[in-house]
Design an enzyme around this catalytic site. Structure first.
Site, PDB file in Angstrom:
ATOM      1  CG  ASP A  88      -2.296   0.464   0.959  1.00  0.00           C
ATOM      2  OD1 ASP A  88      -2.437   1.573   0.446  1.00  0.00           O
ATOM      3  OD2 ASP A  88      -3.248  -0.299   1.243  1.00  0.00           O
TER       4      ASP A  88
ATOM      5  CG  ASP B 114      -4.658   5.668   0.867  1.00  0.00           C
ATOM      6  OD1 ASP B 114      -5.480   4.776   1.089  1.00  0.00           O
ATOM      7  OD2 ASP B 114      -4.674   6.782   1.444  1.00  0.00           O
TER       8      ASP B 114
ATOM      9  CD  GLU C  19      -8.809   4.553  -1.892  1.00  0.00           C
ATOM     10  OE1 GLU C  19      -9.731   4.129  -1.190  1.00  0.00           O
ATOM     11  OE2 GLU C  19      -7.857   5.210  -1.417  1.00  0.00           O
TER      12      GLU C  19
ATOM     13  CG  HIS D 265      -9.048  -1.460   3.982  1.00  0.00           C
ATOM     14  ND1 HIS D 265      -8.801  -1.452   2.623  1.00  0.00           N
ATOM     15  CD2 HIS D 265      -8.678  -0.242   4.434  1.00  0.00           C
ATOM     16  CE1 HIS D 265      -8.295  -0.290   2.281  1.00  0.00           C
ATOM     17  NE2 HIS D 265      -8.203   0.462   3.355  1.00  0.00           N
ATOM     18  CG  ASP D 266     -11.464   1.908   3.060  1.00  0.00           C
ATOM     19  OD1 ASP D 266     -11.061   1.866   4.239  1.00  0.00           O
ATOM     20  OD2 ASP D 266     -10.782   2.376   2.129  1.00  0.00           O
TER      21      ASP D 266
HETATM   22  C1  NOJ Z   1      -8.256   5.232   1.746  1.00  0.00           C
HETATM   23  C2  NOJ Z   1      -7.973   4.020   2.567  1.00  0.00           C
HETATM   24  O1  NOJ Z   1      -8.405   2.878   1.888  1.00  0.00           O
HETATM   25  C3  NOJ Z   1      -8.650   4.219   3.896  1.00  0.00           C
HETATM   26  O2  NOJ Z   1      -8.663   3.063   4.679  1.00  0.00           O
HETATM   27  C4  NOJ Z   1      -7.959   5.359   4.589  1.00  0.00           C
HETATM   28  O3  NOJ Z   1      -8.635   5.644   5.784  1.00  0.00           O
HETATM   29  C5  NOJ Z   1      -7.936   6.613   3.725  1.00  0.00           C
HETATM   30  N1  NOJ Z   1      -7.602   6.343   2.358  1.00  0.00           N
HETATM   31  C6  NOJ Z   1      -6.930   7.586   4.243  1.00  0.00           C
HETATM   32  O4  NOJ Z   1      -5.631   7.103   3.997  1.00  0.00           O
END
Ligand code: NOJ
Length: 560
Positions: free
Chosen positions: A97, A204, A262, A336-337
């Site tokens: 990541d 990210d 992302e 994970h989100d």
């Molecule tokens: C996206 C990540 O997937 C998430 O888990 C994170 O809280 C935010 N970016 C900030 O880095």
């Protein structure tokens, strides 16, 4: 020749919740290394590790204080070397990541940047208070930008009398990518990891790195006049340039490294512009569009409405078509989100959990793109079932709850929304077996284990040939076997049908037909679908061939 990652399936590990080797209740690198056989049996090609770098863990590692060290919670650099070796020995690759929109406020760069006189002051985004306002008082923030984690996106620093920008938590200050020294430092760090043996990066919130200067006020749509409209911060004017520069400097294309960016708010056309090989930027992007389909009219994730299947189909089809010839899709329902897909889009009741998890998997894995399996998705793990805010750890959920309750929101209603959408639904410990703590840890897990681990766990799933696990394994094998799964052209059928998700994939003479019942009641396949006479069923959830699909039944046909 298509790049290698267009044939790959990725498995995402959230290290904190995967496997704990030392009994401190938090997953770690040695825990992961002990479970590589599970990944080998599933047949995935790539492991993406959520952050394991040194971090104060305000956002569970997405706040990095040292990019070239491992947090002691997770292990050591030796442990990651061992993990890389172990994966490579099994023919799997490792993707790290890359969190470089922001650092932790405890990173040495930020500590230095706090000094007004330091040449590193400009490594972050500092601004004076709004004209006519006393610095540090409510409303004196330089602009009304909101943070993605609720509250203002600016934090006052009394020592210098200025504010720094943090699009996430106040402990995640945004880096200033306009400064070439920042970019050089990031590329150096990426090369350091490539030299260590990693095979690529998941980037990210990478479409936030180029910001529109000066950050202006945006339309107020949040409490206190804050602007929670991400469009003011995404896809800034220099994004393409920065991504091209990164690609060139790190050798992403030259070394055939994996890259997925992302991108908040990205649409399919923009995704194509970033993943067109001629652009020299990224291998693929993560969109949020399809996982926002069940957001209500405000567009906010906590404003939950039931899934309208035609809307989801239309969105996935739009991406399939936009990236059919140029660019590449990533395929995901979970990470994970996001909450667990079987609880969100499927039916996690005892009767339909297994079959609906399989049908969601079939629907996603037969699309064109690189599929991602998030740890536990291959077991059909469900949402956490938390009922009180104290059970949550995630700062996005807890900060939202506090802000909404302070604004007069009904706690019971808010807990319902959080129970459905919170990121902690995906972060409960991996369910390895039926023993105490699901075999995740001998200590007290940092987040409660789902009590359903006595039924839903890897040991049981691997032992049962009809499990969700073996369905995923077969889907992954099918992608490896068949060029039509990897590269075939997609066509959506029955776009308006509210229960059926049907499409074809075509490559030359070969046609696959996917029929999936996304409902908990039987559905008769309408006439008008391609003729199935003489077709072979490559994979189905049931044995039947009838024209009626049982609840959540799906089939993949190879047409004659
Ligand atoms: C996206 C990540 O997937 C998430 O888990 C994170 O809280 C935010 N970016 C900030 O880095």
């Amino acid at each position: 020749m298509a790049p290698w990652w267009q044939s790959a399936v990725v498995y995402q590990i959230y290290p904190r919740s995967f496997a704990d080797s030392d009994g401190d209740g938090i997953g770690d690198l040695r825990g992961i290394a002990a479970h590589l056989d599970h990944l080998g049996a599933l047949g995935v090609d790539v492991v993406w590790l959520s952050p394991v770098y040194r971090s104060p863990m305000d956002d569970n590692g997405y706040d990095i204080s040292d990019y070239t060290d491992i947090d002691p919670l997770f292990g050591t650099l030796d442990d990651i070397d061992t993990l890389i070796e172990g994966l490579h020995a099994r023919g799997m690759k490792l993707v790290m990541d890359l969190v470089v929109n922001h650092t932790s406020d405890e990173h040495a760069w930020f500590a230095e940047s706090r000094d007004l006189a330091s040449p590193m002051r400009d490594w972050y985004i500092w601004r004076p208070a709004r004209a006519g306002h006393e610095p540090g008082t409510p409303g004196a923030e330089p602009t009304n930008a909101g943070s993605f984690f609720s509250g203002p996106g600016w934090q006052f620093d009394p020592a210098s009398g200025q504010y720094y920008l943090h699009l996430f938590s106040p402990k995640q200050p945004d880096l200033n990518w306009e400064n070439p020294a920042v970019r050089r430092a990031v590329y150096d760090m990426m090369r350091w990891w490539v030299d260590r043996g990693v095979d690529g990066f998941r980037m990210d919130v990478i479409n936030l790195i180029s910001k529109t200067y000066p950050l202006a006020d945006g339309p107020a749509n949040g409490p206190g006049g804050l602007c929670y409209d991400p469009s003011i911060v995404v896809e800034g004017p220099r994004l393409h340039e920065f991504l091209r520069e990164m690609n060139r400097e790190v050798g992403l294309s030259a070394k055939e490294l994996f890259s997925v960016g992302e991108m908040i708010g990205v649409d399919a056309e923009t995704a194509r512009s970033h993943t067109d090989p001629a652009a020299g930027e990224l291998g693929m992007v993560f969109t949020f569009e399809h996982v926002s389909i069940d957001n209500g009219p405000t567009g906010v994730k906590w404003d939950v409405v039931p899934l309208h299947l035609p809307a989801l189909k239309a969105n996935l089809a739009e991406w399939q078509e936009a990236l059919a010839d140029v660019g590449w899709n990533s395929l995901y329902f979970e990470n994970h989100d996001q909450p667990r897909s079987v609880s969100r889009f499927g039916d996690d009741s005892a009767e339909f959990r297994v079959v609906s998890a399989k049908t969601l998997a079939t629907t996603l894995h037969l699309l064109k793109g690189t599929p991602y399996v998030y740890q536990g998705q291959e077991l059909g793990m469900t949402n956490a079932g938390f009922t009180s805010i104290e059970q949550y750890n995630d700062l996005e959920s807890t900060r939202f709850f506090a802000e909404a309750v302070a604004g007069g929101g009904d706690p019971a209603q808010l807990l319902g929304a959080i129970g459905f959408k919170s990121r902690d639904n995906a972060r409960t410990p991996m369910q390895w077996d039926a023993s105490a703590n699901a075999g995740f840890s001998t200590g007290t897990p940092w987040l409660a284990v789902n009590p359903n681990h006595t039924r839903i766990n890897a040991a049981a799933a691997v032992a049962d040939p009809d499990s969700v696990f073996h369905h995923y394994r077969r889907l992954i094998a099918l992608r490896h076997e068949l060029e039509v799964v990897r590269q075939g052209r997609f066509a959506l059928l029955l776009p308006e049908d509210e229960r059926l998700f049907c499409y074809t994939r075509t490559l030359g003479e070969e046609v696959l037909l996917v029929v999936a019942n996304w409902s908990s009641a039987p559905v008769v396949l309408p006439s008008g679908l391609p003729d199935r006479a003489g077709a072979e069923v490559l994979l189905g959830t049931h044995d039947s061939l009838s024209d009626e699909l049982a609840a959540w039944e799906s089939r993949i046909y190879r047409l004659a």
